[in-house]
Design a protein around this motif. Structure first.
Motif, PDB file in Angstrom:
ATOM      1  N   THR A  16      58.453  -0.616  46.605  1.00 20.75           N
ATOM      2  CA  THR A  16      58.639  -0.424  45.166  1.00 20.75           C
ATOM      3  C   THR A  16      59.387  -1.627  44.604  1.00 20.75           C
ATOM      4  N   VAL A  17      58.811  -2.251  43.596  1.00 16.66           N
ATOM      5  CA  VAL A  17      59.465  -3.408  42.977  1.00 16.66           C
ATOM      6  C   VAL A  17      60.373  -2.916  41.852  1.00 16.66           C
ATOM      7  N   ILE A  18      61.611  -3.380  41.867  1.00 10.73           N
ATOM      8  CA  ILE A  18      62.569  -3.067  40.808  1.00 10.73           C
ATOM      9  C   ILE A  18      62.748  -4.339  39.983  1.00 10.73           C
ATOM     10  N   CYS A  19      62.463  -4.254  38.695  1.00 10.30           N
ATOM     11  CA  CYS A  19      62.478  -5.461  37.853  1.00 10.30           C
ATOM     12  C   CYS A  19      62.601  -5.041  36.394  1.00 10.30           C
ATOM     13  N   ASN A  20      62.610  -6.015  35.487  1.00  8.18           N
ATOM     14  CA  ASN A  20      62.707  -5.666  34.072  1.00  8.18           C
ATOM     15  C   ASN A  20      61.348  -5.203  33.529  1.00  8.18           C
ATOM     16  N   TRP A  21      61.337  -4.764  32.289  1.00 10.26           N
ATOM     17  CA  TRP A  21      60.137  -4.174  31.696  1.00 10.26           C
ATOM     18  C   TRP A  21      58.971  -5.163  31.646  1.00 10.26           C
ATOM     19  N   GLU A  22      59.247  -6.400  31.257  1.00 12.78           N
ATOM     20  CA  GLU A  22      58.175  -7.378  31.075  1.00 12.78           C
ATOM     21  C   GLU A  22      57.542  -7.738  32.426  1.00 12.78           C
ATOM     22  N   ILE A  23      58.367  -7.844  33.463  1.00 11.01           N
ATOM     23  CA  ILE A  23      57.822  -8.147  34.793  1.00 11.01           C
ATOM     24  C   ILE A  23      57.042  -6.936  35.319  1.00 11.01           C
ATOM     25  N   TYR A  24      57.520  -5.738  34.973  1.00  9.19           N
ATOM     26  CA  TYR A  24      56.805  -4.492  35.324  1.00  9.19           C
ATOM     27  C   TYR A  24      55.379  -4.533  34.762  1.00  9.19           C
ATOM     28  N   ILE A  25      55.240  -4.887  33.493  1.00 14.17           N
ATOM     29  CA  ILE A  25      53.917  -4.959  32.846  1.00 14.17           C
ATOM     30  C   ILE A  25      53.049  -5.997  33.572  1.00 14.17           C
TER      31      ILE A  25
ATOM     32  N   GLY B  32      48.003  -5.721  39.918  1.00 11.12           N
ATOM     33  CA  GLY B  32      47.550  -4.677  40.831  1.00 11.12           C
ATOM     34  C   GLY B  32      48.631  -4.110  41.733  1.00 11.12           C
ATOM     35  N   VAL B  33      49.912  -4.385  41.423  1.00  9.74           N
ATOM     36  CA  VAL B  33      50.999  -3.779  42.215  1.00  9.74           C
ATOM     37  C   VAL B  33      51.150  -2.324  41.790  1.00  9.74           C
ATOM     38  N   GLU B  34      51.211  -1.423  42.770  1.00 10.06           N
ATOM     39  CA  GLU B  34      51.169   0.006  42.450  1.00 10.06           C
ATOM     40  C   GLU B  34      52.533   0.641  42.209  1.00 10.06           C
ATOM     41  N   HIS B  35      53.516   0.231  43.018  1.00  4.62           N
ATOM     42  CA  HIS B  35      54.814   0.913  42.934  1.00  4.62           C
ATOM     43  C   HIS B  35      55.828  -0.019  42.290  1.00  4.62           C
ATOM     44  N   ILE B  36      56.201   0.290  41.063  1.00  5.03           N
ATOM     45  CA  ILE B  36      57.130  -0.567  40.324  1.00  5.03           C
ATOM     46  C   ILE B  36      58.080   0.341  39.549  1.00  5.03           C
ATOM     47  N   HIS B  37      59.355   0.011  39.601  1.00  4.06           N
ATOM     48  CA  HIS B  37      60.333   0.769  38.816  1.00  4.06           C
ATOM     49  C   HIS B  37      60.949  -0.155  37.764  1.00  4.06           C
ATOM     50  N   PRO B  38      60.601   0.051  36.493  1.00  2.00           N
ATOM     51  CA  PRO B  38      61.138  -0.831  35.454  1.00  2.00           C
ATOM     52  C   PRO B  38      62.566  -0.456  35.065  1.00  2.00           C
ATOM     53  N   MET B  39      63.383  -1.488  34.850  1.00  4.20           N
ATOM     54  CA  MET B  39      64.752  -1.263  34.375  1.00  4.20           C
ATOM     55  C   MET B  39      65.048  -2.322  33.313  1.00  4.20           C
ATOM     56  N   ASN B  40      66.248  -2.309  32.798  1.00  2.00           N
ATOM     57  CA  ASN B  40      66.666  -3.421  31.943  1.00  2.00           C
ATOM     58  C   ASN B  40      68.182  -3.504  31.921  1.00  2.00           C
ATOM     59  N   ILE B  41      68.707  -4.552  31.331  1.00  2.00           N
ATOM     60  CA  ILE B  41      70.137  -4.866  31.415  1.00  2.00           C
ATOM     61  C   ILE B  41      70.995  -3.719  30.874  1.00  2.00           C
ATOM     62  N   GLY B  42      72.007  -3.362  31.658  1.00  2.00           N
ATOM     63  CA  GLY B  42      72.889  -2.260  31.276  1.00  2.00           C
ATOM     64  C   GLY B  42      72.468  -0.951  31.913  1.00  2.00           C
ATOM     65  N   GLY B  43      71.227  -0.921  32.390  1.00  2.00           N
ATOM     66  CA  GLY B  43      70.712   0.316  32.958  1.00  2.00           C
ATOM     67  C   GLY B  43      71.113   0.505  34.406  1.00  2.00           C
TER      68      GLY B  43
END
Ligand code: NI
Ligand code: MN
Length: 225
Positions: free
Chosen positions: A68-77, A83-94
């Motif tokens: 699962t990739v943990i990254c910001n919203w824009e990298i998530y998109i 084609g990456v399937e498992h991604i958890h979007p976050m952002n600063i402060g979260g």
């Protein structure tokens, strides 16, 4: 906990049987030519920002391992489009609790765009709270925001860029360590390119003079931290 260095700002930390891989940039890094990239295991991949030297091998490793990739919203998109399937979007402060511990995203003073020129959102650092608390700064300048980093999670160690030119240099990294009251530092983001070559003896001496413990593992080395 163990820390394995894969060169530049890429490393893996084992926590509670989970493997956290940070900023995968291995195949384009000549200094990391001996690293067997297909042998790297990952349950999570944390990406600090979109620059090539932090994300180059993210898609291939994520697809191979199912991490699962943990990254910001824009990298998530962007990763979804790759084609990456498992991604958890976050952002600063979260902050979010996963099965290995808690991740908090903090400010990094830098820039971010993806390898194809797509907007990369804002760069981030990560504070991870698990058996121990640690901070990975990503690419950043020294910033007063770092005073906030250890609040609520006193740090056992931090992983800081020391190569200068694109990020903090070693003197600012030492200032950051004092600011965060974190005396054990693993230095990253140096020597990979001519712009960021350091004199390791000089840098180590500077940390020592400042009462800090600087670790500079060689590429491929696994240290207990
Ligand atoms: Ni960068
Ligand atoms: Mn970088």
């Amino acid at each position: 906990m163990t820390f394995t260095y894969y060169g530049h700002s890429c490393f893996s930390i084992d926590v509670k049987g989970k493997k956290l891989l940070f900023d995968p940039f291995i195949s384009p890094n000549e200094l990391a030519a001996a690293v067997l990239i297909d042998a790297i295991e990952a349950d999570y991949i944390l990406v600090s920002h979109g620059h090539e030297d932090h994300i180059a091998d993210c898609v291939s490793i994520a697809k191979r391992t199912g991490a699962t990739v943990i990254c910001n919203w824009e990298i998530y998109i962007w990763l979804q489009k790759q084609g990456v399937e498992h991604i958890h979007p976050m952002n600063i402060g979260g902050r979010k609790t996963f099965d290995f511990g808690t991740v908090k995203c903090v400010t990094a003073q830098h820039s971010s765009s993806l390898p194809d020129g797509s907007y990369g959102g804002n760069p981030m650092g990560f504070v991870v709270s698990c058996e121990k608390n640690f901070y990975y700064a990503g690419d950043t300048a020294l910033t007063l925001d770092m005073q906030l980093v250890p609040q609520g999670a006193p740090l056992s160690f931090s992983i800081l860029p020391i190569g200068d030119n694109f990020t903090m240099g070693y003197e600012d990294a030492a200032r950051a360590a004092h600011m965060m009251n974190c005396h054990t530092v693993i230095g990253v983001h140096y020597n990979t390119f001519p712009y960021i070559v350091i004199d390791e003896a000089q840098v180590k001496a500077h940390f020592e003079r400042n009462g800090l413990d600087l670790r500079l593992p060689v590429i491929g080395e696994c240290i207990t931290i």
